[in-house]
Enzyme design. Structure first.
Site, PDB file in Angstrom:
ATOM      1  N   GLY A  87       0.812  -1.217   0.000  1.00 34.62           N
ATOM      2  CA  GLY A  87       0.000   0.000   0.000  1.00 34.62           C
ATOM      3  C   GLY A  87       0.839   1.258   0.000  1.00 34.62           C
ATOM      4  O   GLY A  87       2.057   1.237   0.155  1.00 34.62           O
ATOM      5  N   CYS A  88       0.155   2.389  -0.171  1.00 39.09           N
ATOM      6  CA  CYS A  88       0.826   3.677  -0.161  1.00 39.09           C
ATOM      7  C   CYS A  88       1.443   3.913   1.212  1.00 39.09           C
ATOM      8  O   CYS A  88       0.850   3.608   2.238  1.00 39.09           O
ATOM      9  CB  CYS A  88      -0.168   4.789  -0.490  1.00 39.09           C
ATOM     10  N   GLY A  89       2.641   4.432   1.250  1.00 39.20           N
ATOM     11  CA  GLY A  89       3.269   4.763   2.523  1.00 39.20           C
ATOM     12  C   GLY A  89       3.747   3.554   3.295  1.00 39.20           C
ATOM     13  O   GLY A  89       3.885   3.604   4.509  1.00 39.20           O
ATOM     14  N   LYS A  90       4.033   2.439   2.593  1.00 41.73           N
ATOM     15  CA  LYS A  90       4.514   1.220   3.249  1.00 41.73           C
ATOM     16  C   LYS A  90       3.600   0.820   4.398  1.00 41.73           C
ATOM     17  O   LYS A  90       3.980   0.789   5.558  1.00 41.73           O
ATOM     18  CB  LYS A  90       5.946   1.400   3.748  1.00 41.73           C
TER      19      LYS A  90
END
Length: 261
Positions: free
Chosen positions: A104-107
């Site tokens: 996902g976005c932002g780990k």
């Protein structure tokens, strides 16, 4: 908390360069504290934080029913959501030992992935939806996100009964948008079982796992699925639809829930 901010930019169009003010989506690290112990920090759009926390815990299998919530509060100044739960799973402490960095976005972080021994298959019978009904929902879904129209920087998720959109959430992270949606329905005592989940982002295994654990039989995305997402959807009995745009869509698993004629 602000969900967008203004930023000075140089806008380039062909050979023309001019100064302008652009609206950009806000991003904030929000800490989730469970029973006075730090659990995880979520990079998110700072809105619907109670819903995000509850949805995250539901999707991770840590929250089972509303009676388990003894306290739920948001500290906007320190960007913290504090929640106290009873009835945590017996292996709760060991979940902290196996964190997976999601796609996902932002780990994003998840503690658990799909497990055949605990994640039960959804019955393949049930809700039937037509292609025209899917197209109608997508047309509404595409224009419902005001923040996306203003910034172009967020993902969306929606809950539908097959006729209309019941709830909607948005976030810079596609996982967060889904968790906010799940948490919103839970806090408002609206069952999501046998409902339809729509998402704007690509579908990876974590999104399918969230769908299965919350008993969504149909998952529809405007974007592409990964190979693991397709495999998980097949195993979990989820009808997975991707690239759903305009008149087109790809049905990857369990097409029996969609009326094709």
């Amino acid at each position: 908390m602000e969900t967008k901010r203004e930023a000075p930019i140089l806008r380039v169009s062909g050979n023309k360069v001019e100064g302008a003010i652009d609206e950009i989506a806000s991003e904030l690290p929000v800490r989730l504290v469970l029973n006075d112990e730090p659990l995880v920090t979520l990079l998110c759009t700072p809105a619907e934080l109670e819903e995000l926390a509850v949805g995250f815990l539901l999707s991770e299998g840590l929250l089972r029913d509303k009676a388990s919530i003894k306290k739920l509060e948001v500290d906007e100044r320190d960007a913290v959501v504090r929640i106290e739960l009873t009835g945590l799973p017996p292996d709760f402490s060991r979940m902290f030992e196996k964190r997976t960095i999601s796609s996902g976005c932002g780990k994003g972080v998840t503690f658990t992935n799909y497990r055949m021994d605990t994640d039960k298959r959804i019955q393949v019978e049930g809700r039937i939806i037509s292609l025209d009904a899917i197209r109608k929902l997508l047309a509404e879904f595409r224009t419902i996100s005001k923040l996306y129209l203003e910034t172009g920087g967020v993902h969306s998720a929606a809950l539908s009964d097959g006729d209309s959109i019941l709830f909607f959430s948005e976030d810079i992270g596609r996982h967060n948008a889904v968790d906010k949606l799940i948490g919103k329905a839970f806090l408002r005592s609206v069952p999501v079982a046998n409902k339809i989940l729509l998402t704007s982002g690509r579908v990876t295994s974590e999104i399918v796992t969230k769908s299965g654990r919350n008993r969504f039989p149909i998952l529809i995305s405007r974007a592409a699925p990964s190979c693991m997402a397709v495999s998980y959807a097949e195993d979990m009995g989820i009808t997975l639809v991707g690239f759903a745009r305009g008149e087109r869509m790809n049905i990857y698993t369990w097409p029996n829930r969609i009326k094709l004629d």
